[in-house]
Design an enzyme around this catalytic site. Structure first.
Site, PDB file in Angstrom:
ATOM      1  CG  HIS A 108      28.482-103.726  10.243  1.00 22.28           C
ATOM      2  ND1 HIS A 108      29.639-103.787  10.968  1.00 22.28           N
ATOM      3  CD2 HIS A 108      27.741-104.799  10.625  1.00 22.28           C
ATOM      4  CE1 HIS A 108      29.608-104.837  11.765  1.00 22.28           C
ATOM      5  NE2 HIS A 108      28.469-105.474  11.582  1.00 22.28           N
TER       6      HIS A 108
ATOM      7  CG  ASP B 273      30.825-103.606   4.468  1.00 21.44           C
ATOM      8  OD1 ASP B 273      30.978-104.817   4.189  1.00 21.44           O
ATOM      9  OD2 ASP B 273      30.423-103.205   5.581  1.00 21.44           O
TER      10      ASP B 273
ATOM     11  CE  LYS C 207      29.350-110.527   8.476  1.00 28.99           C
ATOM     12  NZ  LYS C 207      28.524-110.554   9.682  1.00 28.99           N
TER      13      LYS C 207
ATOM     14  CB  CYS D 170      27.169-104.045  14.103  1.00 26.57           C
ATOM     15  SG  CYS D 170      27.815-105.231  15.275  1.00 26.57           S
TER      16      CYS D 170
HETATM   17  C1  PLP Z   1      27.516-104.978   6.100  1.00 30.37           C
HETATM   18  C2  PLP Z   1      28.517-105.542   7.052  1.00 30.37           C
HETATM   19  N1  PLP Z   1      29.741-105.026   7.089  1.00 30.37           N
HETATM   20  C3  PLP Z   1      30.691-105.510   7.903  1.00 30.37           C
HETATM   21  C4  PLP Z   1      30.430-106.546   8.751  1.00 30.37           C
HETATM   22  C5  PLP Z   1      31.515-107.007   9.651  1.00 30.37           C
HETATM   23  O1  PLP Z   1      31.828-108.325   9.395  1.00 30.37           O
HETATM   24  P1  PLP Z   1      32.871-109.060  10.329  1.00 30.37           P
HETATM   25  O2  PLP Z   1      32.332-109.054  11.708  1.00 30.37           O
HETATM   26  O3  PLP Z   1      32.958-110.417   9.760  1.00 30.37           O
HETATM   27  O4  PLP Z   1      34.149-108.303  10.224  1.00 30.37           O
HETATM   28  C6  PLP Z   1      29.171-107.133   8.745  1.00 30.37           C
HETATM   29  C7  PLP Z   1      28.828-108.276   9.599  1.00 30.37           C
HETATM   30  O5  PLP Z   1      28.380-108.172  10.710  1.00 30.37           O
HETATM   31  C8  PLP Z   1      28.196-106.610   7.880  1.00 30.37           C
HETATM   32  O6  PLP Z   1      26.969-107.137   7.843  1.00 30.37           O
END
Ligand code: PLP
Ligand code: PLP
Lengths: 131, 428, 428, 131
Positions: B141, B218, B244, B385
């Protein structure tokens, strides 16, 4: 749904007008809407201040493809001066459908590319980003 | 300063045969699901972007603002003591969810993104220098990619990437080769938010450690969906987003080992992260507060504590069973009901979380999502993303359905029916 | 990407004689006040730490989670469109509160602390180098001090401080001298959180600009209490905390001029702040999103929008009148009713916000606060995140009462009565 | 309130025992609780493994002063070995009042200083920070 995906929109999406690469382009611009992975390459062939030919290629959703198809139809054969006065709202009028904020970037992808081309050709300064 | 109550977390021995989740009963806990959208029952299939919140979480926020709201840590009065107890108590609840023994290792952040940036700024700027290697993966991501790009640019360090196979599994053989570069850090996602791939995090962590690297995981798509035991995984940093994981927006977590956190310089400066401030120098507070500058999102983190308890009460094993079942069902039903649909990611539900990306040939995912919305079906369309991953798979964009405890087979049927309408409309 | 609706903000012409706030009616809007603490009516006098929230804000959070919750910007479905409209609409509301014309100049942060750290990391690391001077004041909150210490340490820059007089007013003559050092940045608080001093921000900004410096103003104690017109002030950066301005915890704002924001590198990396991401490089999104990495605290910022409307409906001029009256009353009543009480800060309510720090000789402020709590009176005791200011005034700690729209003269009477009990108990 | 500010607590606060500076300290430690601006300087005079004298100075709230007063009383004349086995909970017992989490640091300020002194004297490793 029927509001957005009217027959003529789907028709322009399936068989977009002016889709293709020009042989002797005066200017070429590649724009993208990274959020949805859409890309457009637009080309103008300008002679004596008139848009003789216009072509675009790329991939995109029905809204962005239909708007590119409609917009290129609209400007073909027009003097640059007229094309320059074209505004974002005119594109929405051309589309003739209600565009939600989330889809505005799609609808504006080709218009945005056109602004860059006009800028390159010195036809007018860059309009403000509409979205 | 406040003490965080520390209790050893009992590891529960699970009965061998687990009763399945009662999704219908669970749905009744989520008020938002009880609505119709464009004349249809809301079918929310975008939980990977953010989850919905159970009534217990919403009520906790409401109760906080109606009864307890006050700034934490520094108030000697009833409201502030209640707010502080709630805020620090939530840390203990989240520690239990992750099987962390010491709640001081739980740092509150806004989201996984901030958690990872915190590590990049604080640990990274201290330990990464010119020519150092950081190993990431092609499926990260942007949150676990851009912070390292910024760091690598500042320090002139090198980023290397574990590639994926065409069905979205990490090339472990290449990882072994990359480890020979002696990376300082290996950072990878526990579960891919786009393909659903569940990575072998324990094994990868062990190998990275053997090569002398620290490991950041992550966990944004893992904590809300499967049992996560950070002790068993053995990593150094673990990040996730509360929003989430049934918690409020604005809640997030960075876990790291105490020694690391204590040796790290602060990230943001301000109130509560200091011990003593003079005009030209300051000393830092103990962890976790050293990393929590300013008034935190008290209500959100309290809500996340309630969400953590809700998840533990459900049972993360059972939640995982539930999503494994849904993935299997989706991978089976969608190709049958929606001829021509393209599916991506590993086809084995055993190594796949509740994420199903797809494309209808001839229809842009934006259009598919827009038409689905007219049937009350909410899916995401775009690059989720993960632009480099889409580039790697040569995809402009995808549509994605993703699940949570409240997702049912009916929801997947509704998706299939909606996609048939998409195909009908677009004549494909 | 989303358009933010831009409307020119009409500057309202205020009727010359303003009707006073109806504090009793306002109190009815704040559910938390309707409770008793230790058998007494709750008298909340810690609004400078965080404000209470009106029902409209609490209800907005509730409605968000029960009806609209979804991730913003990237969803083509009803919930996400509603969430996005709420989130971006809140920006317009806050822009109006500050008389900002372009809502793209409103960056959402967690709190004033993050706003200031954002400037220190993004603008500061680019523009401050060895030997550069940053001018601060002796009355800064740690949030507007520690980030500059961290920056100065990294860059080997110099911090200089505008001193205060014994009654807590900035020495403008010394400021003029410091400006001859040609500082790159002058950063000061609009209203002191400890002494209540209202600084002459317009005049100071003008002089700093004449000397070639940029100006950052910490408005954490101004936005919630008096009319703030960032155009009239003319500063470059303006920061405040939503949670002190009737908004939820987790809401905060950085305003800055568009040209500055556009020229600044990003702070945190991740989703939503990018335009294009490749494995080894990325491009950034437009402002404000360039500075909003990851899933934001959607609910909190929507709540802050509601709070901004609530404040505008009250009328910031009337709120200021109300607090000026309360300060005058407190400065008059407390010395009469509580013989021997020490009061600090400017004694002229015209240059003083609703903040009253005090000490009872012979009684530590912790003990005073603890005893007051038994009478339901909530005040803060400590250094209020201004340790250097306390050192300058040679005070170990102070107790502090602070006001908001819901504060009444009755509350101040309750404080006076409680302090008499403190004196009785401690025999002073 | 009566729970916390019992007469003997207030008495120790007003007239703390062992308040003052030692002439020949074996070890001196200055501790602080910056959050409330409290400071304590504690000194031990140790001979043949026995705490002969103990003194403290500083400023603080009733809880921190009373706890320093009670704690110093308790350890005076005791062998270091006994003092080392003193635990945080013993201080709370000495105080004999219910301490809320917000005031724990106050109650522990003197105990914390004592731990540092014992550490310096090699009497035992630093105990974990109790709060
Ligand atoms: C695997 C992963 N990492 C990081 C994120 C980033 O999360 P956040 O937008 O809550 O910081 C997400 C969510 O979009 C994700 O799915
Ligand atoms: C003047 C001032 N600046 C900054 C802050 C920091 O606010 P926050 O903790 O919300 O970041 C505060 C609040 O304590 C304050 O009063």
């Amino acid at each position: 749904m029927d509001d957005l995906y009217r027959d003529y929109i789907l028709e322009h999406y399936r068989r977009p007008h002016n889709f293709g690469v020009l042989e002797t382009p005066t200017a070429t611009y590649e724009g993208s809407n990274p959020l949805c992975g859409d890309r457009i390459t637009m080309q103008l062939d300008v002679e004596d201040g008139v848009v003789r030919e216009v072509g675009f290629t790329g991939r995109g959703c029905a809204i962005s493809q239909a708007s590119a198809s409609l917009l290129t139809d609209e400007i073909k054969g027009k003097p640059l001066a007229d094309v320059s006065s074209f505004a974002a709202t005119d594109v929405l009028d051309l589309l003739g459908i209600e565009i939600s904020p989330a889809r505005l970037k799609c609808a504006m992808l080709s218009f945005d590319a056109l602004q860059h081309l006009l800028d390159e050709l010195g036809a007018k300064p860059l309009a403000n980003d509409p979205a | 300063m406040t003490t965080i109550e520390e209790r050893p977390v009992a590891t529960e021995t699970e009965a061998p045969a687990r009763a399945p989740l009662d999704a219908a009963a669970i749905r009744a806990d989520f008020p938002i699901l009880d609505q119709s959208v464009n004349g249809h029952r809301l079918v929310y299939l975008d939980s990977a972007a953010t989850s919905q919140k159970p009534r217990a979480v919403i009520d906790a926020l409401d109760a906080y603002y109606r009864q307890d709201n006050a700034n934490v840590h520094r108030g000697i009065y009833a409201l502030s003591e209640r707010a502080t107890a709630g805020y620090e108590g939530a840390r203990v609840k989240v520690a239990k969810l992750l099987n962390v023994n010491d709640p001081h290792e739980i740092i509150w952040t806004r989201n996984a993104t901030e958690s990872i940036n915190l590590v990049a700024y604080s640990w990274g700027r201290k330990h990464i220098s010119r020519g150092d290697v950081i190993v990431l993966t092609e499926m990260e991501h942007h949150a676990n990619l851009v912070p390292w790009q910024l760091l690598a640019q500042e320090k002139d360090a090198d980023l290397e990437f574990i590639p994926i196979t065409d069905d979205g599994v990490l090339r472990q053989d290449v990882f072994d080769v990359l480890l020979r570069l002696k990376p300082k850090l290996v950072a990878f996602t526990h579960v891919s938010n786009t393909l659903g791939t569940i990575n072998p995090v324990e094994d990868m962590t062990r190998r990275a450690h053997e090569a002398g690297a620290l490991v950041l995981i992550d966990g944004a798509q893992a904590v809300p969906h499967l049992p996560v035991d950070v002790q068993a995984i053995g990593a150094d940093f673990y990040a996730f987003s509360g929003h989430k994981a049934l918690g409020p927006t604005g809640s997030g977590v960075l876990w790291a080992r105490r020694e690391l956190l204590e040796a790290m310089p602060p990230f943001m400066g301000g109130g509560d992260m200091i011990r003593e401030v003079h005009l030209r120098r300051s000393d830092w507070n103990d962890i976790p507060w050293k990393f929590e500058a300013g008034t935190p999102d008290i209500a959100a983190q309290i809500g996340l504590g309630v969400a953590a308890d809700y998840l533990r009460d459900l049972g993360m094993d059972r939640l995982r069973d539930h999503e494994r079942d849904l993935v299997g069902y989706a991978l089976d039903v969608l190709p049958r009901e929606v001829p021509g649909i393209d599916l991506y990611g590993p086809m084995d539900p055993e190594i796949r979380g509740g994420v199903v990306p797809f494309n209808i040939p001839g229809v842009h995912p934006h259009d598919a999502a827009q038409v689905l919305d007219r049937f009350g079906v909410a899916v995401r369309a775009g690059h989720h993303c993960t632009m480099p991953l889409h580039e790697r798979l040569d995809l402009g964009a995808t549509a994605r359905a993703s699940f949570q405890c409240y997702t049912t087979r009916d929801d997947i049927d509704a998706l299939a029916n909606g996609l048939k309408e998409v195909q009908r409309l677009f004549g494909v």
